[in-house]
Scaffold this active site. Structure first.
Site, short mmCIF file in Angstrom:
data_model
loop_
_atom_site.label_atom_id
_atom_site.label_comp_id
_atom_site.label_asym_id
_atom_site.label_seq_id
_atom_site.Cartn_x
_atom_site.Cartn_y
_atom_site.Cartn_z
N ASN A 51 38.36 -77.96 -24.17
CA ASN A 51 36.97 -78.39 -24.53
C ASN A 51 36.12 -77.83 -23.58
OD1 ASN A 51 37.89 -80.04 -26.71
ND2 ASN A 51 37.50 -82.02 -25.52
N ARG A 412 33.92 -70.74 -35.82
CA ARG A 412 34.10 -70.38 -34.37
C ARG A 412 35.64 -70.37 -33.78
NH1 ARG A 412 29.90 -73.27 -31.29
NH2 ARG A 412 28.58 -71.44 -32.14
N HIS A 442 29.96 -74.68 -44.49
CA HIS A 442 30.89 -75.61 -43.88
C HIS A 442 31.53 -76.70 -44.71
CE1 HIS A 442 31.58 -79.15 -41.05
NE2 HIS A 442 32.28 -78.22 -40.38
N HIS A 599 36.89 -87.84 -37.02
CA HIS A 599 36.33 -86.56 -37.92
C HIS A 599 35.53 -86.84 -38.97
CE1 HIS A 599 36.35 -82.26 -39.47
NE2 HIS A 599 35.75 -82.01 -38.41
#
Length: 699
Positions: A51, A412, A442, A599
């Site tokens: 992270n 990414r 997305h 999520h």
């Protein structure tokens, strides 16, 4: 003059980057939990390390895009670039100290778990012989020393890998000392493993290399060797031009190379590193001491290497054994049945990982083989390594079906894998679209067209999560499977927007970005505000990953001041400040961090007791609203809507994985405090169709 902390506290908004730092502290906190065994703790420590790598590459990299060009900005915290840089880098440095201290605290317990991490000098003579042989046969042939002197330019050191800076001086010579660099091989495991009966010794390869540097630098005096690692700016955007689409993949490849040569934004060094070498590197990279993360003796640079221990065959059994995912509660015992027949009968809401992803994979694989299926359209953002989704699409193309795939190659850190998979599909005859201009695609959408006798039916899947069967076992996500014509019309229209130049004014079931989403959500918030001001019942519950868009936050503040009760479940970044007098007394914010990565995005608006509930792929962020193709879908089926409400109710009931946000932006971990522990990552596995509760979020 006000100090930095006074300015930060005065702002009604919280810095996106400082909020992220709080999130990674919550992840690190998982490695301190008494309920977790050692291998779980090491896993979370590894996660915080990856992270932090991404954060430094992208967010600190973005900050330096301002600093290096002399541009300024005012952060949500109220700080301009230079004081904000000081605040952020100071916070990152403190976080690094906590990571190292936690590792050192855990280290004494390694031995009782039948493994140790040892340096070369700590090994027995027999083990040293094994390590030396490994160096000679495997490591040494891969090493390439690179000297920097008047005859050799400074080498480009690779991003995020371990590097030895070696200071040398020729024997019997008056020449000045030189520095050379050795980059450790990326394709070797970080640890050399020595198995001895029931015990495993992990030897960091840097310790082995350091011991054998005289094999690399012969007939010279080695004055010092220092291990370090550089992190480079990885924040880039593709410049729009008239011919960008024609050269899209080539432009992407060029941009990806900049990650290997971008400016250094962080350097990790050993505590005992050579001061002269570090001084030269700081000067070369134009960084200060605030950019340097110091690793104390006994710790490690880059904790992502701990995955090698966590996933070791001798220890992987110590990770939690998760219950087997069940079919969704609206379709018990139907795995591997005719999905087309089932979806014509009813809609299905999948809640991963508690529900298996098999129904979706079955649908795709059946569509690939079904002679009546005419076409498949799909958006792809991230894929599993050995993707059944790609295999199904390849099979469909081979069987002569029209397959259209919008492949977001700008996802990414998955760019290279996505380009590879997209080319594979293209070569197989699929119609592949590589993104839409400067927008990232997305949204997660699937449309299957099937001819049934004289009629054509369409089958739709919409989700908050990726078409990735690996992450479906680790991330909590929601998705809807349906054959409802109203949904199918919307999804088909949205595909036409993505792949062509169609611009529908509105959808029946979707809120889409970049055109309508911000105002659509603000409109729903304002409706609750209007209801509260009119004395009607009102309420908002939103679960998402990140909340950063200023316009939405200000709208929520106005609703709070009007008396709307607002409950936010924000896993990561939250720039809204809850509980501030006169601003947000009616807003609470909680974050759930635990065994699974939260999520799913769920948006609940009370609507005078007839709730509107949306799910989908979008967070409330500027990038989601302005720079991405996104969609949220309404859940209209009463049973499925109740399931989504129940999921929110469970999230609000959790007292094991929940952190509550304070007005100052800090978080406090909630405890059961005498109540029965309620862990949603376990409780959702217990949900049965016959036990569906009728939860209410507001009266």
């Amino acid at each position: 003059m006000q100090n930095t902390h006074e300015l930060i506290g005065k702002s009604d908004l919280i810095s996106r980057d400082l909020s992220w730092l709080q999130f990674n502290h919550r992840v690190l906190d998982q490695a301190r939990k008494e309920k977790r065994n050692l291998f779980e703790k090491l896993k979370f420590l590894a996660i915080t390390s990856s992270n932090a790598d991404e954060f430094n590459m992208i967010r600190v990299g973005s900050l330096y895009n301002y600093l290096d060009y002399g541009n300024d900005r005012i952060d949500y915290s109220g700080l301009s670039v230079i004081p904000f840089k000081s605040e952020l880098l100071s916070g990152l440095k403190e976080f690094g100290k906590q990571q190292n201290q936690l590792f050192l605290d855990l280290k004494p317990s390694f031995k009782q778990h039948n493994f140790e991490i040892k340096g070369y000098e700590e090994l027995t003579e027999k083990q040293q012989r094994l390590a030396s042989k490994y160096f000679e046969k495997t490591i040494f042939p891969m090493l390439t020393p690179m000297v920097f002197d008047p005859y050799h330019s400074f080498p480009i050191l690779v991003n995020n890998i371990l590097i030895f800076g070696v200071v040398t001086k020729a024997l019997k010579s008056r020449e000045k000392k030189k520095m050379s660099f050795i980059q450790l091989p990326q394709n070797l495991p970080r640890f050399f493993e020595i198995n001895d009966k029931d015990k495993v010794t992990f030897v960091p390869i840097e310790k082995i290399v350091d011991q054998h540097l005289d094999h690399v630098f012969k007939n010279v005096e080695i004055l010092s060797s220092s291990l370090f690692r550089v992190t480079r700016n990885g924040d880039f955007t593709l410049e729009e031009s008239e011919d960008i689409e024609a050269n899209f993949l080539e432009e992407m490849k060029k941009k990806l190379k900049t990650r290997k040569t971008g400016r250094v934004v962080r350097m990790e060094v050993e505590e005992e590193a050579d001061p002269w070498l570090i001084k030269q590197l700081k000067k070369r990279y134009e960084i200060g001491s605030e950019n340097i993360k110091v690793t104390p003796q006994g710790s490690l640079i880059d904790f992502t290497c701990l995955w090698q221990i966590v996933n070791h065959e001798d220890f992987i059994s110590f990770l939690p054994v998760r219950p087997k995912p069940a079919p969704p509660i609206s379709m018990s015992d139907i795995e591997h049945q005719d999905m087309f027949k089932i979806l014509k009968d009813r809609d299905i809401l999948l809640h991963h990982p508690y529900n298996t992803i098999e129904p979706l994979l079955d649908l795709l694989e059946q569509a690939a083989e079904d002679p009546h299926v005419l076409s498949i359209k799909l958006t792809i953002y991230r894929l599993a390594k050995n993707s059944r989704v790609v295999d199904a699409l390849l099979q469909a193309a081979e069987n002569g079906k029209h397959v259209s795939v919008l492949f977001e190659v700008k996802a990414r850190f998955d760019e290279e894998n996505n380009m590879k998979q997209a080319l594979k599909l293209q070569k197989a005859g699929c119609f592949v679209i590589y993104g839409v201009g400067s927008l990232k695609t997305h949204t997660k959408l699937l449309l299957i067209v099937r001819k049934e006798k004289e009629k054509v039916n369409r089958f739709v899947h919409m989700s908050s999560g990726n078409y990735n069967e690996a992450t479906a076992k680790l991330y909590t996500d929601l998705s809807l499977l349906t054959s409802d014509e109203s949904y199918a019309n919307d999804v088909q229209e949205f595909f036409n927007v993505i792949t062509g130049h169609s611009m529908p004014e509105e959808y029946d079931n979707l809120i889409t970005a970049p055109t309508h989403m911000r105002q659509g959500l603000i409109g729903l918030i304002e409706k609750e505000r209007d209801n509260a001001e009119a004395g009607k019942s009102s309420g908002i519950v939103i679960k998402l990953n990140s909340l950063q868009d200023k316009d939405v936050i200000l709208s929520l503040y106005k609703a709070s001041k009007a008396g709307v009760p607002i409950k936010l479940i924000v896993r990561g970044i939250c720039c809204l400040r809850p509980g501030r007098s006169g601003l947000s007394e009616n807003i609470s914010v909680r974050s759930i961090v635990g065994e699974y990565l939260e999520h799913s995005r769920i948006f609940y608006f009370h609507n005078e007791g007839d709730p509107k509930v949306y799910c989908g792929s979008a967070d409330m962020m500027v990038r989601s609203f302005d720079r991405r193709l996104e969609s949220l879908f309404i859940i209209s089926d009463p049973l499925l809507k109740q399931q989504a409400v129940n999921i929110l109710a469970y999230n609000l009931k959790d007292n094991v994985n929940t952190y509550e946000m304070n007005e100052d932006g800090s978080y406090v971990h909630l405890e059961p405090n005498g109540n029965p522990p309620f862990d949603i990552h376990h409780e959702f596995y217990k949900v049965k169709r016959e036990g569906v509760m009728k939860a209410k979020l507001f009266a």
